[in-house]
Design an enzyme around this catalytic site. Structure first.
Site, PDB file in Angstrom:
ATOM      1  CD  GLU A  46       7.604   1.456   6.580  1.00  0.00           C
ATOM      2  OE1 GLU A  46       6.402   0.966   6.286  1.00  0.00           O
ATOM      3  OE2 GLU A  46       7.755   2.546   6.214  1.00  0.00           O
ATOM      4  CG  ASP A  83      -0.164  -0.588   2.539  1.00  0.00           C
ATOM      5  OD1 ASP A  83       0.712  -0.958   2.455  1.00  0.00           O
ATOM      6  OD2 ASP A  83      -0.983  -0.232   3.568  1.00  0.00           O
TER       7      ASP A  83
END
Length: 600
Positions: free
Chosen positions: A512, A317
């Site tokens: 991340e 996403d």
């Protein structure tokens, strides 16, 4: 007769109204999941990150807060919204406590096996992060769960970090790899028990540990997580005890996420898709979804919202992978049509789950079930070969149900079948895929393996490299019987270690995602700012250090000037460097790829 017709009409009306009221049965909160209060607060944009509001704990019961809201004027100003939230909600994170895992040890066995001194220190620091990422649900939140969006689970857990304050489903696979390498078997068992609790409650594992995630899942990694636990503990009795629940989670995907693909008359195949069960804006990204849907008609909004949530279920996403490739809205979020795409990665993971369920069933002495899962796996392998393998390009590609053709553009999901063993150890197939990856030049970047070749501004596109995809590429190549292919796995493992080590030595943080164009630069783009922590990144690095302990090096330059200096580095300095790196990311992304996609 008319009387009965009237009664039948009333019953149908009641049924319809009930359906409207329970439009979102898994997430029924009128504050955290739907309703006017959620809409007013999120659209007032009082937080830069929409997730902040839905992660705040109520100071009073839900009904009391709703009554207070109803008493406010309908034309609320932004200042009135801010005041209302401060008077009725605790600050974000109030319902969670820091938790230090009891089975954590300062010096796990892995450390002595690592030859490079800098990497030994790196591994020690990563091991220390497990204590910083440990969380437990507070006594207050357990006692009165209705005041929070948290899903209460029995045991403490490890979170990814940053804005991700709760556990996440597919992140946990790589977190668990790292925890087990550090010897933290009890922590892992507790996390598995949490997931089993979720399966018993919902019939599947939600995206993450919040009630607003209960309309979607994430890539199904619970069964592979249990396999990791079995490998490290040999605890077959535990696997047998949770086998029914693992089967239940698998059946969720088989029953609710399966479609039929007809390649030609008489040739039909069953494969799986992502398909979230919601057609409203995501509560944690409410403002963003409403903004995205501004360009489509009201009639088309529910479909778009469902495809956006389905892309979130994929873990990707967001990405151009889910965009409409033709017609109006091409190349934009408003053209999202995730449910039309048959993903290579999802079906590969499910194939792997089927093989593991066969293995677990044989351990439990159930030959009939084992044979059933063996047949499921073989049928999926045949379907993947028929629908997703592209013989001309020599790689697996997503299939577009609407266009009835494979997607021609490259996405990193194409390597997941190697990790899952869909090719059944065929060296020729491995070398074909490797040659294709080299031909389209996705292995030549200094900072890792790009998610796509589209510089769209979305975080699951160029120039971002994501740890789970790096790991699946490396692990997939590393299990080859070919020495040449295994060497490629090591070479890429060294590249990823250099990238993550340099970023950590420079900033003191694990990110991340990373930028493939720059050695040691964090990634960017998407709905939120750079996140640090970071659970799955730590797990992948620890796995590589465990896989190649005496071969990996930190690089020629002594990046780590001082451990103390890294630990006391100010947040302001970090942010300043991150902004500079982000600017570099954008400029380099434009420089590297003026054109988009690859055509064989």
């Amino acid at each position: 007769m008319e009387k009965y017709k009237c009664l039948l009409f009333l019953l149908q009306l009641i049924f319809t109204l009930n359906r409207v009221e329970s439009e979102n049965p898994a997430c029924s909160s009128k504050i955290f999941c739907r309703g006017d209060l959620l809409r007013k607060v999120q659209m007032a944009r009082i937080f830069s990150d929409s997730k902040t509001f839905v992660d705040m704990r109520l100071q009073k019961d839900e009904e009391a807060v709703l009554q207070s809201f109803k008493a406010l004027p309908s034309n609320l100003t932004r200042e009135q919204v801010i005041k209302f939230v401060s008077e009725n909600f605790h600050p974000v994170g109030h319902d969670l406590e820091e938790w230090s895992p009891p089975d954590w040890v300062e010096y796990p066995m892995l450390i002595d096996q690592i030859k490079d001194a800098n990497l030994r220190n790196f591994a020690l620091k990563l091991n220390g992060l497990w204590k910083k990422l440990g969380r437990n649900i507070s006594h207050e939140a357990r006692k009165d769960p209705a005041r929070s969006s948290l899903i209460v689970v029995p045991n403490p857990f490890i979170v990814p970090g940053g804005r991700f304050r709760e556990y996440y489903y597919w992140d946990s696979y790589w977190v668990v790899r790292g925890l087990l390498i550090c010897g933290m078997k009890d922590t892992v068992k507790g996390m598995i028990d949490n997931f089993i609790h979720l399966v018993k409650t919902y019939g599947f594992v939600p995206n993450g540990g919040r009630i607003y995630y209960t309309n979607r899942s994430q890539p199904p990694f619970l069964i592979p997580i249990v396999e990791l636990y079995l490998e490290h503990t040999g605890d077959t009795d535990y696997v047998k005890s949770v086998l029914n629940d693992l089967e239940k989670e698998y059946q969720f995907w088989r029953q609710h996420r399966t479609v039929e693909i007809e390649m030609s008359p008489g040739r039909k195949y069953s494969l799986s898709i992502y398909a979230a069960d919601m057609d409203t804006p995501r509560p944690e990204s409410y403002y963003e979804d409403v903004h995205t849907a501004q360009t489509v008609s009201d009639a088309d909004k529910p479909t778009l919202y469902q495809d956006i949530a389905s892309a979130a279920e994929s873990g990707w996403d967001f990405s151009t992978r889910w965009y409409n490739g033709t017609g109006p809205g091409k190349g934009s979020m408003s053209s999202m049509r995730t449910r039309q795409i048959v993903p290579t990665d999802l079906n590969s993971v499910l194939f792997y789950c089927e093989k593991l369920l066969e293995k677990f069933s044989r351990l439990a002495g159930s030959k009939q079930k084992a044979d059933e899962y063996k047949n499921y796996a073989e049928a999926r392998r045949v379907a993947i070969e028929a629908v997703l393998w592209d013989e001309r390009r020599k790689i697996w590609l997503d299939y577009d149900r609407q266009l009835k053709s494979k997607q021609e553009d490259f996405y990193a999901a194409s390597v997941v079948p190697l990790w899952a063993g869909v090719h059944q150890g065929d060296e020729t197939r491995e070398k074909d895929v490797l040659r294709t990856l080299k031909r389209v030049q996705v292995l030549s970047f200094p900072g890792g393996f790009p998610t796509s070749l589209f510089a769209s501004g979305q975080q699951w596109d160029f120039p971002n490299a994501w740890p789970p995809l790096q790991h699946m590429l490396i692990a997939g190549l590393a299990q080859s019987t070919s020495k040449e292919v295994r060497q490629e796995a090591f070479n890429f493992g060294q590249k990823w270690i250099t990238t993550t080590y340099k970023a950590w030595a420079t900033t003191g943080h694990m990110f991340e995602k990373y930028n493939v164009s720059v050695h040691g630069a964090p990634g960017g783009g998407g709905e939120y700012t750079i996140q640090v922590g970071f659970g799955w990144t730590n797990g992948v690095v620890l796995d590589l250090l465990h896989r190649y302990p005496d071969q990996l090096t930190s690089g020629e330059e002594p990046y780590l000037k001082s451990t103390v200096e890294s630990e006391i580095r100010s947040e302001g300095c970090f942010l300043e460097k991150s902004i500079t790196l982000l600017i570099c990311n954008v400029l380099l992304g434009i420089f590297w790829f003026v054109f988009q996609g690859f055509r064989a």
